[in-house]
Design a protein around this motif. Structure first.
Motif, short mmCIF file in Angstrom:
data_model
loop_
_atom_site.label_atom_id
_atom_site.label_comp_id
_atom_site.label_asym_id
_atom_site.label_seq_id
_atom_site.Cartn_x
_atom_site.Cartn_y
_atom_site.Cartn_z
N GLU A 159 0.80 -1.23 0.00
CA GLU A 159 0.00 0.00 0.00
C GLU A 159 0.84 1.28 0.00
O GLU A 159 0.31 2.36 0.15
CB GLU A 159 -0.94 0.00 1.21
CG GLU A 159 -1.94 -1.16 1.15
CD GLU A 159 -2.92 -1.18 2.30
OE1 GLU A 159 -4.10 -1.56 2.06
OE2 GLU A 159 -2.54 -0.82 3.43
N VAL A 160 2.14 1.13 -0.22
CA VAL A 160 3.03 2.29 -0.27
C VAL A 160 3.94 2.14 -1.49
O VAL A 160 4.47 1.06 -1.74
CB VAL A 160 3.90 2.40 1.01
CG1 VAL A 160 4.92 3.53 0.88
CG2 VAL A 160 3.03 2.60 2.24
N ALA A 161 4.13 3.23 -2.23
CA ALA A 161 5.06 3.25 -3.36
C ALA A 161 5.90 4.51 -3.29
O ALA A 161 5.38 5.60 -3.08
CB ALA A 161 4.31 3.19 -4.69
N ALA B 42 -4.54 -1.59 -1.11
CA ALA B 42 -3.80 -2.52 -1.97
C ALA B 42 -4.41 -2.61 -3.36
O ALA B 42 -3.69 -2.73 -4.36
CB ALA B 42 -3.74 -3.90 -1.31
N GLY B 43 -5.73 -2.54 -3.44
CA GLY B 43 -6.38 -2.61 -4.75
C GLY B 43 -5.98 -1.47 -5.66
O GLY B 43 -5.65 -1.68 -6.83
N MET C 145 -1.89 1.28 -9.66
CA MET C 145 -1.01 2.43 -9.82
C MET C 145 0.43 2.02 -10.13
O MET C 145 1.14 2.69 -10.89
CB MET C 145 -1.04 3.30 -8.56
CG MET C 145 -2.35 4.04 -8.36
SD MET C 145 -2.51 4.78 -6.71
CE MET C 145 -1.11 5.89 -6.69
N LEU C 146 0.85 0.89 -9.58
CA LEU C 146 2.22 0.43 -9.82
C LEU C 146 2.45 0.05 -11.28
O LEU C 146 3.59 0.06 -11.75
CB LEU C 146 2.56 -0.74 -8.90
CG LEU C 146 2.83 -0.35 -7.44
CD1 LEU C 146 2.97 -1.59 -6.58
CD2 LEU C 146 4.08 0.52 -7.33
N LYS C 147 1.39 -0.28 -12.01
CA LYS C 147 1.54 -0.52 -13.45
C LYS C 147 2.00 0.76 -14.15
O LYS C 147 2.86 0.72 -15.03
CB LYS C 147 0.21 -0.98 -14.06
CG LYS C 147 -0.34 -2.30 -13.54
CD LYS C 147 -1.68 -2.57 -14.21
CE LYS C 147 -2.40 -3.78 -13.65
NZ LYS C 147 -3.73 -3.97 -14.28
N VAL C 148 1.41 1.89 -13.75
CA VAL C 148 1.80 3.17 -14.33
C VAL C 148 3.24 3.50 -13.94
O VAL C 148 4.05 3.95 -14.77
CB VAL C 148 0.84 4.29 -13.88
CG1 VAL C 148 1.25 5.63 -14.50
CG2 VAL C 148 -0.60 3.95 -14.24
#
Length: 392
Positions: free
Chosen positions: A95-97, A255-256, A261-264
């Motif tokens: 849940e953190v990037a 997480a959802g 967002m991690l794909k971007v």
């Protein structure tokens, strides 16, 4: 045969923000002093520099990619900070990037949430790049005026702007460019509205540490458990720790949302610069007295700015800022639009300001002034601005 250049519509409809454009113009003129771009004058604190130097000497991995969402130790530190400061229990693994500044985090959120034609509500005046990023996502920015008397959040005006195409609301609290701090009851009301219409609240909290008068940090929507699936938190190390050039920030969400967002993030940046992540880790886990010292200096600069603004009245007036380090100065000394006024002040007084219209329709007839510069430069800026105003 000359070929026709075909530029994508998403690029044709955006522009470089005036915040960045004005210093570029000033560099061509020369001899300018700045009330423009929001870059505090402070150097990166020595303990952060020392930590980065050590890791560069001792850890070969410091010059390599980190894991895509960021170094585990930094994500853990961010999660602990979110829990302690905001009551937001984010899982550091899902849940953190860590991102290339808050700007990439914002773009990740908007490209994930907004489809072509979706509407995004932006309180106005609002940070200029919010609207440009909505346009880049092929969405429609909907500017809703703040209350002009205090730049407060007008929740009923936001409610009136919601349509079946509305997908998200962006808030920046404390506010850039207004220096406002939204009342907690207004933030709660906005959260209720978001839940009622299943909107995503994108909460830009870059200036959450900078509140004047000893007041508490503003309420984060992420602190409300019921907002778990309807909020994306954006933050930055840039201003708080004098790391603007290191380009490191973060996003936190359920997480959802984060998985999408991690794909971007993967498609645009792979990961934030590893060396900058080490700087952020040292900042977050090291002594915080540097932040206290910078805030104390900015509070003095705010006092200087308010004194000089009082001397400029009635040519310029403003709502005293309660947070961040910006003033939206309303001018009455000329009927010209704000881009022309900012250009004239740049050319005639050699002072960089930012035209208020670049922050949305409600910003017209204003200039954004940043008091991030040191006191000597601020004094020179206001001396020049005073002389210019007297000539009008």
């Amino acid at each position: 045969m000359t070929q026709t250049r075909r530029v994508a519509r998403r690029v044709q409809q955006i522009r470089i923000s005036a915040t960045k454009l004005m210093p570029m113009l000033a560099a061509r003129i020369g001899g300018c002093v700045s009330l423009g771009q929001g870059v505090p004058s402070f150097s990166t604190p020595p303990h952060i520099v020392d930590a980065v130097c050590r890791v560069l000497r001792d850890d070969p991995s410091a010059g390599k990619y980190s894991l895509q969402p960021g170094m585990p130790a930094l994500r853990q530190a961010i999660a602990e900070h979110l829990t302690a400061a905001k009551g937001f229990a984010a899982d550091p693994d899902s849940e953190v990037a860590v991102t290339v500044g808050a700007m990439e985090a914002l773009l990740m959120a908007l490209l994930t949430v907004v489809d072509r034609g979706d509407e995004v509500i932006i309180p106005s005046p609002g940070y200029a790049s919010h609207a440009e990023q909505v346009l880049m996502a092929e969405g429609v920015p909907v500017h809703v005026p703040l209350r002009p008397a205090d730049w407060g959040l007008d929740v009923e005006a936001v409610r009136a702007a919601v349509t079946e195409r509305t997908r998200a609301v962006i808030v920046c609290n404390p506010g850039n460019p207004t220096g406002t701090v939204y009342a907690d009851e207004d933030v709660r009301a906005l959260c209720r509205l978001a839940l009622e219409h299943n909107l995503v609240l994108i909460s830009d909290e870059t200036y959450d540490y900078m509140v004047f008068g000893g007041h508490a940090a503003p309420l984060s929507p992420a602190s409300l458990p019921e907002m778990r699936e309807n909020v994306i938190v954006i933050n930055s190390f840039s201003k708080k720790y004098a790391l603007t050039g290191w380009r490191v920030g973060y996003a936190a969400a359920s997480a959802g949302w984060m998985g999408e967002m991690l794909k971007v993030h993967d498609a645009t940046a792979i990961c934030a610069p590893t060396v900058s992540q080490h700087a952020a880790l040292a900042a977050l886990t090291g002594p915080q007295d540097c932040v206290e010292q910078m805030c104390a200096a900015l509070e003095k600069r705010r006092s200087l700015t308010m004194d000089r603004m009082a001397a400029l009245a009635p040519a310029f007036t403003c709502v005293p800022p309660r947070g961040a380090f910006y003033v939206m100065a309303r001018y009455s000394c000329t009927p010209e639009p704000s881009p022309e006024v900012a250009r004239r002040i740049l050319e005639e007084a050699r002072v960089i300001t930012v035209p208020g219209a670049s922050f949305g329709p409600a910003g017209e007839n204003h200039l954004r002034l940043s008091f991030g510069a040191d006191e000597a430069e601020l004094t020179e800026c206001f001396d020049r601005l005073q002389r210019w105003a007297e000539r009008q």
